[in-house]
Motif scaffolding. Structure first.
Motif, PDB file in Angstrom:
ATOM      1  N   GLY A 143      41.771  50.410  37.314  1.00 39.85           N
ATOM      2  CA  GLY A 143      41.358  50.241  38.712  1.00 39.85           C
ATOM      3  C   GLY A 143      42.122  49.180  39.476  1.00 39.85           C
ATOM      4  O   GLY A 143      42.004  49.095  40.692  1.00 39.85           O
ATOM      5  N   VAL A 144      42.892  48.359  38.765  1.00 42.75           N
ATOM      6  CA  VAL A 144      43.670  47.312  39.454  1.00 42.75           C
ATOM      7  C   VAL A 144      44.925  47.955  40.039  1.00 42.75           C
ATOM      8  O   VAL A 144      45.658  48.627  39.317  1.00 42.75           O
ATOM      9  CB  VAL A 144      44.046  46.170  38.476  1.00 42.75           C
ATOM     10  CG1 VAL A 144      44.980  45.169  39.136  1.00 42.75           C
ATOM     11  CG2 VAL A 144      42.792  45.477  37.969  1.00 42.75           C
ATOM     12  N   PRO A 145      45.173  47.765  41.352  1.00 43.22           N
ATOM     13  CA  PRO A 145      46.353  48.409  41.944  1.00 43.22           C
ATOM     14  C   PRO A 145      47.646  47.886  41.326  1.00 43.22           C
ATOM     15  O   PRO A 145      47.744  46.701  40.998  1.00 43.22           O
ATOM     16  CB  PRO A 145      46.263  48.035  43.425  1.00 43.22           C
ATOM     17  CG  PRO A 145      45.340  46.873  43.510  1.00 43.22           C
ATOM     18  CD  PRO A 145      44.414  46.969  42.336  1.00 43.22           C
ATOM     19  N   VAL A 146      48.641  48.782  41.160  1.00 41.52           N
ATOM     20  CA  VAL A 146      49.933  48.357  40.602  1.00 41.52           C
ATOM     21  C   VAL A 146      51.013  48.375  41.670  1.00 41.52           C
ATOM     22  O   VAL A 146      52.156  48.008  41.419  1.00 41.52           O
ATOM     23  CB  VAL A 146      50.368  49.244  39.407  1.00 41.52           C
ATOM     24  CG1 VAL A 146      49.463  49.028  38.223  1.00 41.52           C
ATOM     25  CG2 VAL A 146      50.391  50.711  39.800  1.00 41.52           C
ATOM     26  N   GLY A 155      52.052  47.772  46.057  1.00 48.04           N
ATOM     27  CA  GLY A 155      52.122  46.636  46.978  1.00 48.04           C
ATOM     28  C   GLY A 155      50.783  46.026  47.345  1.00 48.04           C
ATOM     29  O   GLY A 155      50.734  44.960  47.958  1.00 48.04           O
ATOM     30  N   ARG A 156      49.676  46.680  46.976  1.00 46.64           N
ATOM     31  CA  ARG A 156      48.352  46.089  47.242  1.00 46.64           C
ATOM     32  C   ARG A 156      48.018  44.994  46.241  1.00 46.64           C
ATOM     33  O   ARG A 156      47.111  44.202  46.461  1.00 46.64           O
ATOM     34  CB  ARG A 156      47.261  47.170  47.175  1.00 46.64           C
ATOM     35  CG  ARG A 156      47.277  48.140  48.351  1.00 46.64           C
ATOM     36  CD  ARG A 156      46.350  49.302  48.086  1.00 46.64           C
ATOM     37  NE  ARG A 156      46.781  50.054  46.908  1.00 46.64           N
ATOM     38  CZ  ARG A 156      46.060  50.972  46.279  1.00 46.64           C
ATOM     39  NH1 ARG A 156      44.848  51.264  46.699  1.00 46.64           N
ATOM     40  NH2 ARG A 156      46.533  51.607  45.233  1.00 46.64           N
ATOM     41  N   ASN A 157      48.737  44.978  45.101  1.00 45.87           N
ATOM     42  CA  ASN A 157      48.440  43.953  44.097  1.00 45.87           C
ATOM     43  C   ASN A 157      48.867  42.581  44.621  1.00 45.87           C
ATOM     44  O   ASN A 157      49.977  42.406  45.128  1.00 45.87           O
ATOM     45  CB  ASN A 157      49.137  44.261  42.773  1.00 45.87           C
ATOM     46  CG  ASN A 157      48.538  43.437  41.644  1.00 45.87           C
ATOM     47  OD1 ASN A 157      48.608  42.205  41.664  1.00 45.87           O
ATOM     48  ND2 ASN A 157      47.920  44.094  40.688  1.00 45.87           N
ATOM     49  N   LEU A 158      47.970  41.609  44.468  1.00 47.71           N
ATOM     50  CA  LEU A 158      48.236  40.273  45.011  1.00 47.71           C
ATOM     51  C   LEU A 158      49.450  39.604  44.373  1.00 47.71           C
ATOM     52  O   LEU A 158      50.076  38.738  44.981  1.00 47.71           O
ATOM     53  CB  LEU A 158      46.988  39.395  44.853  1.00 47.71           C
ATOM     54  CG  LEU A 158      45.941  39.656  45.947  1.00 47.71           C
ATOM     55  CD1 LEU A 158      44.557  39.203  45.500  1.00 47.71           C
ATOM     56  CD2 LEU A 158      46.328  38.944  47.239  1.00 47.71           C
ATOM     57  N   VAL A 159      49.804  40.029  43.159  1.00 49.69           N
ATOM     58  CA  VAL A 159      51.005  39.488  42.505  1.00 49.69           C
ATOM     59  C   VAL A 159      52.248  39.891  43.297  1.00 49.69           C
ATOM     60  O   VAL A 159      53.127  39.060  43.577  1.00 49.69           O
ATOM     61  CB  VAL A 159      51.080  39.997  41.047  1.00 49.69           C
ATOM     62  CG1 VAL A 159      52.437  39.731  40.440  1.00 49.69           C
ATOM     63  CG2 VAL A 159      49.972  39.355  40.209  1.00 49.69           C
ATOM     64  N   ALA A 181      37.067  41.890  41.651  1.00 43.68           N
ATOM     65  CA  ALA A 181      36.013  41.820  42.680  1.00 43.68           C
ATOM     66  C   ALA A 181      34.748  41.233  42.069  1.00 43.68           C
ATOM     67  O   ALA A 181      33.659  41.794  42.172  1.00 43.68           O
ATOM     68  CB  ALA A 181      35.760  43.193  43.288  1.00 43.68           C
ATOM     69  N   ALA A 182      34.908  40.091  41.410  1.00 40.13           N
ATOM     70  CA  ALA A 182      33.856  39.543  40.562  1.00 40.13           C
ATOM     71  C   ALA A 182      33.467  38.111  40.907  1.00 40.13           C
ATOM     72  O   ALA A 182      32.636  37.512  40.219  1.00 40.13           O
ATOM     73  CB  ALA A 182      34.311  39.594  39.101  1.00 40.13           C
ATOM     74  N   GLY A 183      34.085  37.524  41.938  1.00 39.21           N
ATOM     75  CA  GLY A 183      33.710  36.161  42.337  1.00 39.21           C
ATOM     76  C   GLY A 183      34.375  35.066  41.528  1.00 39.21           C
ATOM     77  O   GLY A 183      34.063  33.882  41.691  1.00 39.21           O
TER      78      GLY A 183
HETATM   79  N1  LIG Z   1      46.005  41.144  40.515  1.00 40.59           N
HETATM   80  C1  LIG Z   1      44.841  41.665  40.915  1.00 40.59           C
HETATM   81  N2  LIG Z   1      43.765  41.635  40.095  1.00 40.59           N
HETATM   82  C2  LIG Z   1      42.581  42.142  40.498  1.00 40.59           C
HETATM   83  N3  LIG Z   1      42.376  42.734  41.675  1.00 40.59           N
HETATM   84  C3  LIG Z   1      43.402  42.790  42.528  1.00 40.59           C
HETATM   85  C4  LIG Z   1      44.656  42.251  42.183  1.00 40.59           C
HETATM   86  N4  LIG Z   1      45.462  42.424  43.236  1.00 40.59           N
HETATM   87  C5  LIG Z   1      44.746  43.036  44.186  1.00 40.59           C
HETATM   88  N5  LIG Z   1      43.502  43.286  43.781  1.00 40.59           N
HETATM   89  C6  LIG Z   1      42.440  43.906  44.607  1.00 40.59           C
HETATM   90  O1  LIG Z   1      41.621  42.833  45.086  1.00 40.59           O
HETATM   91  C7  LIG Z   1      40.236  43.149  45.008  1.00 40.59           C
HETATM   92  C8  LIG Z   1      39.437  41.851  44.740  1.00 40.59           C
HETATM   93  O2  LIG Z   1      39.732  41.406  43.435  1.00 40.59           O
HETATM   94  P1  LIG Z   1      39.616  39.879  42.967  1.00 40.59           P
HETATM   95  O3  LIG Z   1      39.472  39.917  41.487  1.00 40.59           O
HETATM   96  O4  LIG Z   1      40.705  39.074  43.534  1.00 40.59           O
HETATM   97  O5  LIG Z   1      38.263  39.501  43.700  1.00 40.59           O
HETATM   98  P2  LIG Z   1      37.194  38.379  43.508  1.00 40.59           P
HETATM   99  O6  LIG Z   1      36.978  38.086  42.064  1.00 40.59           O
HETATM  100  O7  LIG Z   1      36.017  38.802  44.319  1.00 40.59           O
HETATM  101  O8  LIG Z   1      37.860  37.147  44.165  1.00 40.59           O
HETATM  102  P3  LIG Z   1      37.171  35.927  44.889  1.00 40.59           P
HETATM  103  O9  LIG Z   1      36.474  35.130  43.860  1.00 40.59           O
HETATM  104  O10 LIG Z   1      38.431  35.283  45.409  1.00 40.59           O
HETATM  105  O11 LIG Z   1      36.288  36.501  45.949  1.00 40.59           O
HETATM  106  C9  LIG Z   1      40.125  44.185  43.908  1.00 40.59           C
HETATM  107  O12 LIG Z   1      39.116  45.088  44.177  1.00 40.59           O
HETATM  108  C10 LIG Z   1      41.518  44.830  43.847  1.00 40.59           C
HETATM  109  O13 LIG Z   1      41.532  46.072  44.507  1.00 40.59           O
END
Ligand SMILES: Nc1ncnc2c1ncn2[C@@H]1O[C@H](COP(=O)(O)OP(=O)(O)OP(=O)(O)O)[C@@H](O)[C@H]1O
Ligand SMILES: C[C@](O)(CO)[C@H](O)COP(=O)(O)OP(=O)(O)OC[C@H]1O[C@@H](n2ccc(N)nc2=O)[C@H](O)[C@@H]1O
Length: 279
Positions: free
Chosen positions: A60-63, A65-69, A93-95
């Motif tokens: 489910g993690v995008p690979v 340009g949406r990936n934050l890396v 998306a887990a905080g």
């Molecule tokens: N490297 C990555 N790892 C996980 N998710 C990513 C990544 N790059 C982009 N995303 C996208 O970002 C969304 C949020 O993921 P992330 O794990 O950063 O959220 P989070 O734990 O809620 O962060 P925060 O604590 O900053 O609110 C995901 O649903 C995913 O689609």
């Protein structure tokens, strides 16, 4: 040349929402720590920029340009290349700032690979409010919308348990559910002699996002109750916008016993034990 970079989980021990800016972003006052539980990045020199994602939480993690890396790499060095591998272990998306911590670890790795200085907190804020704090992981007080990184007193030794029930909670929805936006900030941080002392002080502080996150994902109630019921738990609270909750214990061994117990009783949840991490 190959560089390794660790992307530790970010934990908001407190998260006070103290106001809202005209652009909608909220003002925060948060005691942030990192855990030695996280994702791993490997970066190698290459002509083009590429990313491969694997590991137990890669689904489910995008690979693209949406990936934050990749967003971080494009921001830091448009047109420059690197072959990046991301071993994904943190739930998304887990905080716990998984994506933000990956972005910050990528920036550290690329700075080493490309022989450049790391960008400053303001320069990376556009990647996400949690990216500045993840640039130099360690215990800090975070204010503003996430760009003000202030020193925190030294922390005592303690153990950390992270538990996620497998429900993704989108951050914007949780902020939207806040009833009150101008809550009190934290007082001056006192310094703590022991894990119990820290937990006692934290018990008087808050995560203001907990009530709206619980409304969004009621399972958070069960997660908090399950952590609180483990032997030796000194405090149970939610991190960030949820749904991951953490427990504080006297030491890593106590947190590991709690993780083992929870994996047995709730095999469908993600439970990991560790200790505070600083770069
Ligand atoms: N490297 C990555 N790892 C996980 N998710 C990513 C990544 N790059 C982009 N995303 C996208 O970002 C969304 C949020 O993921 P992330 O794990 O950063 O959220 P989070 O734990 O809620 O962060 P925060 O604590 O900053 O609110 C995901 O649903 C995913 O689609
Ligand atoms: C809740 C925290 O995890 C606490 O550390 C962070 O503030 C959130 O960090 P993040 O996920 O990197 O946040 P971003 O990706 O920048 O923003 C996601 C959404 O959260 C809301 N948001 C985020 C940070 C902030 N200070 N105020 C906000 O209102 C906005 O609706 C924004 O659209």
């Amino acid at each position: 040349m190959t560089v390794e970079a660790f992307a530790p989980a970010k934990i908001n021990l407190t998260l006070h929402v103290t106001g809202q800016r005209a652009d909608g972003y909220h003002l925060l006052d948060s005691l942030v720590v990192f855990a030695d539980i996280g994702d791993r990045l490997t970066l190698a020199q290459a002509d083009d920029l590429s990313l491969a994602v694997n590991g137990p939480r890669a689904a489910g993690v995008p690979v693209d340009g949406r990936n934050l890396v990749l967003k971080a790499a494009a921001l830091f060095g448009a047109g420059q290349g690197a072959a990046i591998r991301l071993d994904k272990r943190l739930p998304a998306a887990a905080g716990i700032g998984g994506g933000s911590s990956d972005a910050a670890a990528a920036l550290r790795g690329l700075a080493a690979l490309w022989g450049r200085d790391l960008p400053g907190p303001e320069a990376v804020l556009s990647l996400g409010a949690d990216v500045p704090v993840c640039l130099a992981p360690g215990p800090v007080r975070m204010r503003g919308v996430g760009e003000e990184i202030l020193p925190a007193p030294a922390l005592p030794e303690f153990g950390l348990l992270l538990v996620n029930p497998g429900v993704e909670v989108p951050t914007p929805a949780v902020f939207k559910g806040l009833v009150r936006k101008n809550n009190a900030p934290m007082p001056e941080l006192p310094g703590w002699a022991s894990a119990a002392d820290l937990a006692d002080w934290l018990a008087g502080q808050r995560n203001d996002l907990e009530p709206p996150a619980r409304a969004e994902a009621p399972v958070i109630d069960a997660v908090l109750a399950a952590i609180a019921a483990t032997p030796g738990c000194l405090l149970a609270r939610m991190s960030g916008s949820g749904a991951t909750c953490f427990g504080i214990y006297a030491d890593r061994a106590a947190a590991e016993r709690a993780a083992a117990l929870l994996r047995e009783t709730r095999p469908d949840w993600w439970a990991e034990a560790g200790a505070p991490y600083s770069l």
